[in-house]
Design a protein around this motif. Structure first.
Motif, PDB file in Angstrom:
ATOM      1  N   LEU A 132      32.555  18.619  98.938  1.00 59.67           N
ATOM      2  CA  LEU A 132      31.474  17.731  98.514  1.00 59.67           C
ATOM      3  C   LEU A 132      31.355  16.613  99.533  1.00 59.67           C
ATOM      4  O   LEU A 132      32.352  15.945  99.835  1.00 59.67           O
ATOM      5  N   THR A 133      30.172  16.411 100.083  1.00 52.08           N
ATOM      6  CA  THR A 133      29.945  15.331 101.028  1.00 52.08           C
ATOM      7  C   THR A 133      28.971  14.327 100.429  1.00 52.08           C
ATOM      8  O   THR A 133      28.061  14.682  99.689  1.00 52.08           O
ATOM      9  N   ALA A 134      29.185  13.059 100.761  1.00 52.14           N
ATOM     10  CA  ALA A 134      28.319  11.980 100.275  1.00 52.14           C
ATOM     11  C   ALA A 134      28.613  10.753 101.133  1.00 52.14           C
ATOM     12  O   ALA A 134      28.866  10.887 102.332  1.00 52.14           O
ATOM     13  N   ASP A 135      28.583   9.595 100.534  1.00 51.72           N
ATOM     14  CA  ASP A 135      29.011   8.376 101.217  1.00 51.72           C
ATOM     15  C   ASP A 135      29.912   7.599 100.264  1.00 51.72           C
ATOM     16  O   ASP A 135      30.115   8.004  99.106  1.00 51.72           O
TER      17      ASP A 135
ATOM     18  N   ALA B  89      32.771  13.164  90.124  1.00 60.49           N
ATOM     19  CA  ALA B  89      32.897  13.188  88.656  1.00 60.49           C
ATOM     20  C   ALA B  89      31.923  14.195  88.054  1.00 60.49           C
ATOM     21  O   ALA B  89      32.279  14.951  87.143  1.00 60.49           O
ATOM     22  N   ALA B  90      30.689  14.216  88.545  1.00 59.87           N
ATOM     23  CA  ALA B  90      29.683  15.133  88.009  1.00 59.87           C
ATOM     24  C   ALA B  90      30.047  16.586  88.266  1.00 59.87           C
ATOM     25  O   ALA B  90      29.742  17.471  87.466  1.00 59.87           O
ATOM     26  N   ALA B  91      30.722  16.840  89.383  1.00 59.82           N
ATOM     27  CA  ALA B  91      31.109  18.207  89.733  1.00 59.82           C
ATOM     28  C   ALA B  91      32.398  18.647  89.047  1.00 59.82           C
ATOM     29  O   ALA B  91      32.779  19.809  89.134  1.00 59.82           O
ATOM     30  N   GLY B  92      33.093  17.716  88.384  1.00 55.58           N
ATOM     31  CA  GLY B  92      34.329  18.060  87.698  1.00 55.58           C
ATOM     32  C   GLY B  92      35.472  18.381  88.633  1.00 55.58           C
ATOM     33  O   GLY B  92      36.361  19.170  88.299  1.00 55.58           O
TER      34      GLY B  92
ATOM     35  N   LEU C 206      33.924  32.643  95.973  1.00 55.67           N
ATOM     36  CA  LEU C 206      33.359  32.156  94.730  1.00 55.67           C
ATOM     37  C   LEU C 206      31.979  31.565  94.978  1.00 55.67           C
ATOM     38  O   LEU C 206      31.788  30.784  95.910  1.00 55.67           O
ATOM     39  N   PRO C 207      30.983  31.894  94.150  1.00 56.79           N
ATOM     40  CA  PRO C 207      29.620  31.459  94.412  1.00 56.79           C
ATOM     41  C   PRO C 207      29.309  30.036  93.991  1.00 56.79           C
ATOM     42  O   PRO C 207      28.335  29.454  94.450  1.00 56.79           O
ATOM     43  N   ASP C 208      30.096  29.453  93.066  1.00 53.93           N
ATOM     44  CA  ASP C 208      29.709  28.172  92.490  1.00 53.93           C
ATOM     45  C   ASP C 208      30.340  27.009  93.250  1.00 53.93           C
ATOM     46  O   ASP C 208      31.198  26.316  92.767  1.00 53.93           O
ATOM     47  N   ARG C 209      29.902  26.807  94.471  1.00 54.60           N
ATOM     48  CA  ARG C 209      30.455  25.758  95.305  1.00 54.60           C
ATOM     49  C   ARG C 209      29.410  24.682  95.550  1.00 54.60           C
ATOM     50  O   ARG C 209      28.518  24.844  96.377  1.00 54.60           O
ATOM     51  N   PRO C 210      29.507  23.536  94.882  1.00 51.23           N
ATOM     52  CA  PRO C 210      28.561  22.457  95.158  1.00 51.23           C
ATOM     53  C   PRO C 210      28.813  21.908  96.549  1.00 51.23           C
ATOM     54  O   PRO C 210      29.921  21.942  97.049  1.00 51.23           O
ATOM     55  N   ASP C 211      27.781  21.380  97.181  1.00 50.30           N
ATOM     56  CA  ASP C 211      27.923  20.827  98.523  1.00 50.30           C
ATOM     57  C   ASP C 211      27.040  19.586  98.673  1.00 50.30           C
ATOM     58  O   ASP C 211      26.140  19.398  97.913  1.00 50.30           O
TER      59      ASP C 211
ATOM     60  N   ALA D  99      33.965  12.604 102.162  1.00 50.24           N
ATOM     61  CA  ALA D  99      33.963  13.943 101.578  1.00 50.24           C
ATOM     62  C   ALA D  99      35.210  14.154 100.749  1.00 50.24           C
ATOM     63  O   ALA D  99      36.228  13.476 100.931  1.00 50.24           O
ATOM     64  N   VAL D 100      35.117  15.103  99.834  1.00 42.16           N
ATOM     65  CA  VAL D 100      36.281  15.584  99.099  1.00 42.16           C
ATOM     66  C   VAL D 100      36.374  17.086  99.309  1.00 42.16           C
ATOM     67  O   VAL D 100      35.381  17.802  99.183  1.00 42.16           O
ATOM     68  N   VAL D 101      37.575  17.556  99.650  1.00 41.76           N
ATOM     69  CA  VAL D 101      37.831  18.984  99.815  1.00 41.76           C
ATOM     70  C   VAL D 101      38.832  19.399  98.746  1.00 41.76           C
ATOM     71  O   VAL D 101      39.976  18.944  98.739  1.00 41.76           O
ATOM     72  N   GLN D 102      38.378  20.229  97.822  1.00 40.09           N
ATOM     73  CA  GLN D 102      39.234  20.698  96.728  1.00 40.09           C
ATOM     74  C   GLN D 102      39.734  22.104  97.040  1.00 40.09           C
ATOM     75  O   GLN D 102      38.989  22.949  97.538  1.00 40.09           O
ATOM     76  N   ASN D 103      41.014  22.361  96.759  1.00 42.43           N
ATOM     77  CA  ASN D 103      41.616  23.683  96.974  1.00 42.43           C
ATOM     78  C   ASN D 103      41.343  24.203  98.381  1.00 42.43           C
ATOM     79  O   ASN D 103      40.990  25.365  98.592  1.00 42.43           O
ATOM     80  N   GLY D 104      41.509  23.321  99.363  1.00 47.38           N
ATOM     81  CA  GLY D 104      41.189  23.678 100.737  1.00 47.38           C
ATOM     82  C   GLY D 104      41.955  24.873 101.252  1.00 47.38           C
ATOM     83  O   GLY D 104      43.119  25.091 100.900  1.00 47.38           O
TER      84      GLY D 104
END
Length: 261
Positions: free
Chosen positions: A215-218, A227-230, A256-261, A202-207
């Motif tokens: 963002l969670t993935a593998d 990269a796609a989420a900027g 903020l509403p625009d939080r990809p997950d 995972a990546v946690v931005q501005n935690g």
């Protein structure tokens, strides 16, 4: 941790951690020292609103470091702290997170010791602990990880020549600081040294702030998703099966509403 003054005319330098971003995570001692300081030398990633705790007459000096862009080179910053203290001023050296976890606190204190400057260290909530908690990702868990490691995403010489075999182990959570720019290489090395491509990450931005994104993935897909989420710094990378608990345990809801997950 306190070093006694060598002269009554010499001020004290307080190396203070401000936590990962949420002002409410600032310690009471840190808040008191900030409110009493004659000068505050502060970094880029300090808790939001923390300078509002300072006295209006306190001098505020920005010494931030942003992705290799240093407003004040480290050796000059060290000399600045010595100079301010020798002028009889009490100085708060304000850092994000904790001063002793990738905060260069030890380097600055070495200069203070060599110069005979009294100092104290005030711990802060380190970013790994704060951001993981706000993301609902426990760093240890009896069914997932019995150990946790903190690692830097780049070394002093600009490389990421880490001890990969010791980091790419099962039942271990690894948190990489300052690694967004080298995320693809980090994931590649973790896979190359034994972790499966579908190992959770995972990546946690501005935690801990109202701009937090998780963002969670593998390991195989996280670099492309980031990269796609900027996503840009500041952000932490968390590698381990504890990441699977994020959706179940997430409790913090930034406005903020625009939080990809």
């Amino acid at each position: 941790m306190t070093q006694k003054p060598t002269s009554p005319l010499v001020g004290t330098v307080y190396i203070v951690g401000s936590g990962p971003g949420d002002l409410d995570l600032l310690t009471l001692r840190a808040a008191r020292l900030i409110g009493e300081a004659d000068a505050i030398v502060y970094d880029h990633l300090i808790a939001e609103g923390v300078l509002g705790l300072a006295r209006p007459e306190a001098e505020k000096i920005y010494a931030g470091k942003e992705s290799s862009k240093h407003s004040v080179p480290q050796h000059e910053l060290n000399r600045l702290l010595v100079s301010l203290a020798r002028a009889g001023r009490n100085v708060v050296r304000l850092k994000g997170g904790d001063p002793f976890v990738f905060g260069r606190g030890g380097e600055e204190i070495e200069t203070l010791v060599d110069s005979g400057i009294p100092f104290e260290v005030v711990p802060g909530v380190t970013s790994a602990v704060g951001c993981a908690a706000y993301a609902g990702i426990p760093l240890t868990h009896r069914e997932h990880a019995q150990a946790v490691a903190f690692a830097t995403g780049h070394l002093k010489d600009g490389t990421i020549n880490l001890d990969w075999p010791s980091l790419a182990r099962p039942r271990l959570t690894v948190v990489f600081y300052m690694g967004v720019g080298t995320l693809a290489e980090i994931c590649r090395q973790m896979i190359a040294h034994g972790l499966p491509p579908d190992h959770p990450a995972a990546v946690v931005q501005n935690g801990t702030t109202q701009r937090q994104r998780v963002l969670t993935a593998d390991l195989a897909t996280l670099p492309g998703k980031v990269a796609a989420a900027g996503v840009t710094a500041p952000a932490l990378i968390i590698v381990g099966t504890v990441v699977r608990l994020h959706r179940k345990l997430a409790w913090f809801s930034p406005r903020l509403p625009d939080r990809p997950d």
